[in-house]
Design a protein around this motif. Sequence first.
Motif, PDB file in Angstrom:
ATOM      1  N   ILE A 286      37.073  -6.059  -0.034  1.00 54.81           N
ATOM      2  CA  ILE A 286      37.744  -6.090  -1.332  1.00 54.81           C
ATOM      3  C   ILE A 286      36.748  -5.799  -2.450  1.00 54.81           C
ATOM      4  N   THR A 287      37.270  -5.281  -3.561  1.00 58.99           N
ATOM      5  CA  THR A 287      36.435  -5.025  -4.728  1.00 58.99           C
ATOM      6  C   THR A 287      36.428  -6.227  -5.658  1.00 58.99           C
ATOM      7  N   GLY A 288      37.583  -6.871  -5.808  1.00 58.33           N
ATOM      8  CA  GLY A 288      37.655  -8.022  -6.695  1.00 58.33           C
ATOM      9  C   GLY A 288      38.969  -8.766  -6.579  1.00 58.33           C
ATOM     10  N   ILE A 289      39.012  -9.940  -7.206  1.00 53.33           N
ATOM     11  CA  ILE A 289      40.200 -10.799  -7.212  1.00 53.33           C
ATOM     12  C   ILE A 289      40.504 -11.169  -8.658  1.00 53.33           C
ATOM     13  N   ALA A 375      45.957 -10.973  -7.581  1.00 51.72           N
ATOM     14  CA  ALA A 375      45.787  -9.603  -7.084  1.00 51.72           C
ATOM     15  C   ALA A 375      44.473  -9.499  -6.320  1.00 51.72           C
ATOM     16  N   VAL A 376      44.566  -9.090  -5.077  1.00 47.79           N
ATOM     17  CA  VAL A 376      43.379  -8.789  -4.271  1.00 47.79           C
ATOM     18  C   VAL A 376      43.267  -7.269  -4.251  1.00 47.79           C
ATOM     19  N   VAL A 377      42.209  -6.741  -4.848  1.00 46.69           N
ATOM     20  CA  VAL A 377      42.095  -5.310  -5.105  1.00 46.69           C
ATOM     21  C   VAL A 377      40.899  -4.727  -4.364  1.00 46.69           C
ATOM     22  N   GLY A 378      41.056  -3.525  -3.817  1.00 45.62           N
ATOM     23  CA  GLY A 378      39.913  -2.886  -3.177  1.00 45.62           C
ATOM     24  C   GLY A 378      40.251  -1.619  -2.435  1.00 45.62           C
ATOM     25  N   SER A 409      52.056   0.751  -2.320  1.00 49.73           N
ATOM     26  CA  SER A 409      52.049   1.867  -1.371  1.00 49.73           C
ATOM     27  C   SER A 409      50.689   2.553  -1.303  1.00 49.73           C
ATOM     28  N   SER A 410      49.869   2.388  -2.348  1.00 47.19           N
ATOM     29  CA  SER A 410      48.542   2.997  -2.357  1.00 47.19           C
ATOM     30  C   SER A 410      47.560   2.232  -1.480  1.00 47.19           C
ATOM     31  N   GLU A 411      47.965   1.030  -1.017  1.00 41.27           N
ATOM     32  CA  GLU A 411      47.099   0.145  -0.224  1.00 41.27           C
ATOM     33  C   GLU A 411      45.838  -0.241  -0.990  1.00 41.27           C
ATOM     34  N   LEU A 412      45.932  -0.185  -2.306  1.00 36.36           N
ATOM     35  CA  LEU A 412      44.790  -0.530  -3.147  1.00 36.36           C
ATOM     36  C   LEU A 412      44.794  -1.997  -3.529  1.00 36.36           C
TER      37      LEU A 412
END
Length: 439
Positions: A286-289, A375-378, A409-412
């Motif tokens: 992950i990139t960030g939360i 949001a868990v982003v990455g 849908s981007s799985e980001l």
Amino acid sequence: MKKVVKFGGSSLANAEQFKKVGNIIRSEEDRRYVIPSAPGRRFSSDTKVTDMLYDCYHQAESGKDFSGTLSNIRERYDEIIRGLDLDLNLDDEFRTIAENFKNKAGIDYAASRGEYLNGRVMAAYLGYEFVDAAEVVAFDENGNFDDRRTDKIMGAKLDSIERAVIPGFYGAKPDGSIKTFSRGGSDITGSLVAKAVHADLYENWTDVSGFLMADPRIINDPVTISTITYREMRELSYMGATVLHEDAVFPLRKEGIPINVRNTNKPEDPGTMVVESTCNKPKFTITGIGGKKGFASITIEKAMMNAEVGFGRKVLEVFEDSGMTFEHTPSGIDTFSVFVNQHEFEPHEQQIIAGLHRNVHPDMIELESDLALIAVVGRGMRRTRGTAGRIFSALAHAHVNVKMIDQGSSELNIIIGVENRDFETAIKAIYDIFVVSQL
């Protein structure tokens, strides 16, 4: 190279901070265009100059004597000027401000003077040309930002100027009246300058060493993100990561100009690079939360709703008619949920329930309040199997009940809904499983 550099209020709070900024700018010849904010707090109990200006203008607007407050604002700048040993006198500027306050020039004019005056000081300190943002940042007669006109005017103006200081946060309408961006809008001005001069890099200097992987008020000493994409930053900014004004991204993204978020007090730190795309593989999955509290969910249950054409549109139409936006709309075969800001929803609660009954004739409507969204982003999640499973496992071990999960849908990013009371616990659990366990 051609660099545009923006410095936040905490970076310019006093003369000592100005000196740090001066050293940073002079350390690289490429730093040619400077965007200053108004002076921020010098210490925790201090007041930002912008807030002092708001207070001063309200006094003037109410017919009260505002000279004392304006004198205190003047002293903030004189203190900086003395500390920098500058030959600069702001008498004429403050006479003009006092006259315009008496004539009720508007709250936007008042708020903008913090950046304007700091721009004057910065230009004198650096020996750069001063360019008033009112001359190069355009708004239309209705107060809407005019990006095309701004790009044209600013590009033409700065093309003939080798080094300049342009105050952040404000511009002007066609009649010359001042109009400001939202708070934190100096970031936007910086990005507009970078676009107009076709900069190679936009440096945004603040009081942190870039974007952190989680809120430091929840996670002790979180890891700094070295590289983040515009899309990832947009997701995290929306969910509360406020290092950079989210509207500052769009002008730069159009031009493919990278952003480097740096720390004025630790200029040796590389900070965070914000880019369109990168082959750079993230250290963690992950990139960030990020996350916010204060949501409510409205769940509509109706048998065979999946066979009813236009069902989702009819549901969202009810919220639209009440002037409400929605955050997420997870759904099942016979259920459709809408997550909204609870504070905005409560005044319209019964109106919306009645509207839903009229529009879609549900079998049942269920409301739930005091929810948080995380949001868990990455970009690393795209090529990593089992990310959602690890999140569920971490939350289960932390005894956090998951109310909703939604993957774009981007799985980001993956959005998780939990109760407000579990918000901090959930973020700690997710950070531990993806970051702490990998260190």
